[in-house]
Motif scaffolding. Sequence first.
Motif, PDB file in Angstrom:
ATOM      1  N   ASP A 144       0.820  -1.211   0.000  1.00 27.80           N
ATOM      2  CA  ASP A 144       0.000   0.000   0.000  1.00 27.80           C
ATOM      3  C   ASP A 144       0.853   1.260   0.000  1.00 27.80           C
ATOM      4  OD1 ASP A 144      -2.341  -1.458   0.053  1.00 27.80           O
ATOM      5  OD2 ASP A 144      -2.542  -1.387   2.236  1.00 27.80           O
ATOM      6  N   PHE A 145       0.368   2.271  -0.669  1.00 25.78           N
ATOM      7  CA  PHE A 145       1.073   3.545  -0.746  1.00 25.78           C
ATOM      8  C   PHE A 145       1.066   4.234   0.613  1.00 25.78           C
ATOM      9  CE2 PHE A 145       1.071   8.155  -2.074  1.00 25.78           C
ATOM     10  CZ  PHE A 145       2.387   8.173  -2.496  1.00 25.78           C
ATOM     11  N   GLU A 146       2.241   4.655   1.071  1.00 25.45           N
ATOM     12  CA  GLU A 146       2.369   5.352   2.352  1.00 25.45           C
ATOM     13  C   GLU A 146       3.035   6.714   2.187  1.00 25.45           C
ATOM     14  OE1 GLU A 146       4.068   3.086   5.530  1.00 25.45           O
ATOM     15  OE2 GLU A 146       3.208   1.183   4.836  1.00 25.45           O
ATOM     16  N   GLY A 147       3.110   7.199   0.956  1.00 24.76           N
ATOM     17  CA  GLY A 147       3.823   8.439   0.693  1.00 24.76           C
ATOM     18  C   GLY A 147       5.215   8.145   0.174  1.00 24.76           C
ATOM     19  N   VAL A 148       5.976   9.199  -0.110  1.00 26.42           N
ATOM     20  CA  VAL A 148       7.330   9.018  -0.631  1.00 26.42           C
ATOM     21  C   VAL A 148       8.138   8.174   0.350  1.00 26.42           C
ATOM     22  CG1 VAL A 148       8.137  11.199   0.384  1.00 26.42           C
ATOM     23  CG2 VAL A 148       9.348  10.207  -1.582  1.00 26.42           C
ATOM     24  N   THR A 149       8.930   7.250  -0.191  1.00 26.95           N
ATOM     25  CA  THR A 149       9.617   6.253   0.641  1.00 26.95           C
ATOM     26  C   THR A 149      10.904   6.829   1.217  1.00 26.95           C
ATOM     27  OG1 THR A 149       8.764   4.623  -0.921  1.00 26.95           O
ATOM     28  CG2 THR A 149      10.309   3.834   0.730  1.00 26.95           C
ATOM     29  N   VAL A 150      10.789   7.563   2.305  1.00 26.86           N
ATOM     30  CA  VAL A 150      11.963   8.150   2.949  1.00 26.86           C
ATOM     31  C   VAL A 150      12.043   7.796   4.435  1.00 26.86           C
ATOM     32  CG1 VAL A 150      12.156  10.092   1.339  1.00 26.86           C
ATOM     33  CG2 VAL A 150      10.678  10.303   3.352  1.00 26.86           C
ATOM     34  N   ARG A 151      11.069   7.030   4.927  1.00 26.97           N
ATOM     35  CA  ARG A 151      11.033   6.682   6.346  1.00 26.97           C
ATOM     36  C   ARG A 151      11.452   5.226   6.551  1.00 26.97           C
ATOM     37  NH1 ARG A 151       6.211   6.179   7.003  1.00 26.97           N
ATOM     38  NH2 ARG A 151       5.466   6.825   4.953  1.00 26.97           N
ATOM     39  N   ASP A 152      12.461   5.035   7.384  1.00 29.24           N
ATOM     40  CA  ASP A 152      12.994   3.691   7.620  1.00 29.24           C
ATOM     41  C   ASP A 152      11.938   2.731   8.133  1.00 29.24           C
ATOM     42  OD1 ASP A 152      15.605   4.379   6.845  1.00 29.24           O
ATOM     43  OD2 ASP A 152      16.077   5.147   8.842  1.00 29.24           O
ATOM     44  N   GLU A 153      11.005   3.213   8.940  1.00 29.05           N
ATOM     45  CA  GLU A 153      10.028   2.316   9.577  1.00 29.05           C
ATOM     46  C   GLU A 153       9.090   1.668   8.577  1.00 29.05           C
ATOM     47  OE1 GLU A 153       6.640   3.165   9.921  1.00 29.05           O
ATOM     48  OE2 GLU A 153       6.773   5.153   9.029  1.00 29.05           O
ATOM     49  N   GLU A 154       8.971   2.209   7.371  1.00 30.52           N
ATOM     50  CA  GLU A 154       8.129   1.571   6.359  1.00 30.52           C
ATOM     51  C   GLU A 154       8.747   0.254   5.882  1.00 30.52           C
ATOM     52  OE1 GLU A 154       5.988   2.469   2.021  1.00 30.52           O
ATOM     53  OE2 GLU A 154       7.177   4.044   3.003  1.00 30.52           O
ATOM     54  N   GLY A 155      10.041   0.119   6.101  1.00 30.99           N
ATOM     55  CA  GLY A 155      10.742  -1.066   5.630  1.00 30.99           C
ATOM     56  C   GLY A 155      10.202  -2.370   6.170  1.00 30.99           C
ATOM     57  N   VAL A 156       9.749  -2.359   7.408  1.00 29.09           N
ATOM     58  CA  VAL A 156       9.186  -3.575   8.013  1.00 29.09           C
ATOM     59  C   VAL A 156       8.006  -4.068   7.191  1.00 29.09           C
ATOM     60  CG1 VAL A 156       8.055  -4.527  10.059  1.00 29.09           C
ATOM     61  CG2 VAL A 156       9.928  -2.880  10.319  1.00 29.09           C
ATOM     62  N   ARG A 157       7.151  -3.167   6.787  1.00 29.81           N
ATOM     63  CA  ARG A 157       5.958  -3.542   6.014  1.00 29.81           C
ATOM     64  C   ARG A 157       6.325  -3.918   4.581  1.00 29.81           C
ATOM     65  NH1 ARG A 157       4.821   0.421   9.412  1.00 29.81           N
ATOM     66  NH2 ARG A 157       5.151   2.128   7.937  1.00 29.81           N
ATOM     67  N   LEU A 158       7.305  -3.239   4.009  1.00 27.45           N
ATOM     68  CA  LEU A 158       7.750  -3.598   2.656  1.00 27.45           C
ATOM     69  C   LEU A 158       8.251  -5.038   2.620  1.00 27.45           C
ATOM     70  CD1 LEU A 158       9.568  -0.319   1.590  1.00 27.45           C
ATOM     71  CD2 LEU A 158       7.850  -1.510   0.202  1.00 27.45           C
ATOM     72  N   LEU A 159       9.077  -5.408   3.581  1.00 24.11           N
ATOM     73  CA  LEU A 159       9.603  -6.775   3.637  1.00 24.11           C
ATOM     74  C   LEU A 159       8.499  -7.789   3.897  1.00 24.11           C
ATOM     75  CD1 LEU A 159      12.906  -6.247   5.648  1.00 24.11           C
ATOM     76  CD2 LEU A 159      12.721  -7.081   3.297  1.00 24.11           C
ATOM     77  N   GLU A 160       7.584  -7.436   4.770  1.00 30.40           N
ATOM     78  CA  GLU A 160       6.477  -8.335   5.100  1.00 30.40           C
ATOM     79  C   GLU A 160       5.603  -8.580   3.879  1.00 30.40           C
ATOM     80  OE1 GLU A 160       2.479  -8.450   7.964  1.00 30.40           O
ATOM     81  OE2 GLU A 160       4.045  -6.944   8.308  1.00 30.40           O
ATOM     82  N   HIS A 161       5.295  -7.519   3.150  1.00 30.63           N
ATOM     83  CA  HIS A 161       4.419  -7.656   1.980  1.00 30.63           C
ATOM     84  C   HIS A 161       5.135  -8.357   0.817  1.00 30.63           C
ATOM     85  CE1 HIS A 161       1.980  -3.995   3.594  1.00 30.63           C
ATOM     86  NE2 HIS A 161       1.624  -5.134   4.152  1.00 30.63           N
ATOM     87  N   LEU A 162       6.443  -8.160   0.705  1.00 23.63           N
ATOM     88  CA  LEU A 162       7.197  -8.817  -0.364  1.00 23.63           C
ATOM     89  C   LEU A 162       7.259 -10.321  -0.130  1.00 23.63           C
ATOM     90  CD1 LEU A 162       9.010  -8.426  -2.924  1.00 23.63           C
ATOM     91  CD2 LEU A 162      10.955  -8.401  -1.343  1.00 23.63           C
ATOM     92  N   GLY A 163       7.516 -10.724   1.103  1.00 26.13           N
ATOM     93  CA  GLY A 163       7.610 -12.153   1.401  1.00 26.13           C
ATOM     94  C   GLY A 163       8.686 -12.839   0.576  1.00 26.13           C
ATOM     95  N   SER A 164       8.335 -13.946  -0.039  1.00 28.96           N
ATOM     96  CA  SER A 164       9.291 -14.709  -0.842  1.00 28.96           C
ATOM     97  C   SER A 164       9.291 -14.280  -2.312  1.00 28.96           C
ATOM     98  CB  SER A 164       8.969 -16.203  -0.753  1.00 28.96           C
ATOM     99  OG  SER A 164       7.667 -16.464  -1.273  1.00 28.96           O
TER     100      SER A 164
END
Length: 253
Positions: A144-164
């Motif tokens: 999901d879009f959370e705004g421009v990707t400049v915040r480190d904390e978004e990384g947890v969700r990016l990795l979770e959603h990417l999965g394998s």
Amino acid sequence: MATAAVARVEMSEAEWEARQELAACYRVFAMLGWSEMIYNHITLKIPGEDGAFLINPFGLHFSEVTASSLVKIDIDGNKLDDSPYPVNRAGFVQHALFHRHLPDAHCIMHTHTTAGMAVSSLEGGLRATNFYACNFAGQIAYHDFEGVTVRDEEGVRLLEHLGSKRVMLLKNHGILVMGRTLPEAFLKHWSLQRACEIQVATMSMGTAIEVTPEVVAVHQRDLHMVQIPGGPGAADFAAMVRLVDKIDNGWRA
């Protein structure tokens, strides 16, 4: 336009080869119309240097990137060369995250192509309605879009959603692909871009024909039969580099 360059003094052969491959890729993207002003990113790990990777100099158009103007940074965003160019934080935050946590993410590509952004902004995303889209059925992650990707904390969700998975549509944003090699990532991006372009064209005409899961499974099973030796995307990328060289081989410097 003249670009500042990093000296080759004490640069390993592996790094120079990586620089040449990545610079060629930026020029190929520019040739194919996949650039976005001075934004978007393609990054490549440097073999034999743990955590070091190359990224485009912030401020140059893809068509201006050269092997020596690429910026070498570590996984924390620190420059490892004397490049005069800054690094776009929006590129570093996202790419460093995947390079840090995914050993097989040797090359990462992120673009804002019109077709890629359009399909990523569509409810349901990419649908199995054309040849190339069938390549990716069941293999695309969404974030999901959370705004421009400049915040480190978004990384947890990016990795979770990417999965394998190693292909992602960033909702309302664009394309993100990863590869064990740059040519492999290139072929994924090219195929996904084509799938999105064709879906946009098809939907403009009416109701698309959905390919059944059974046929998609056969299609994905048999795709390897149309690959030639050299590894995924190797011949495809080499052909594009030859086309770029006919236009301008200044990227090699």
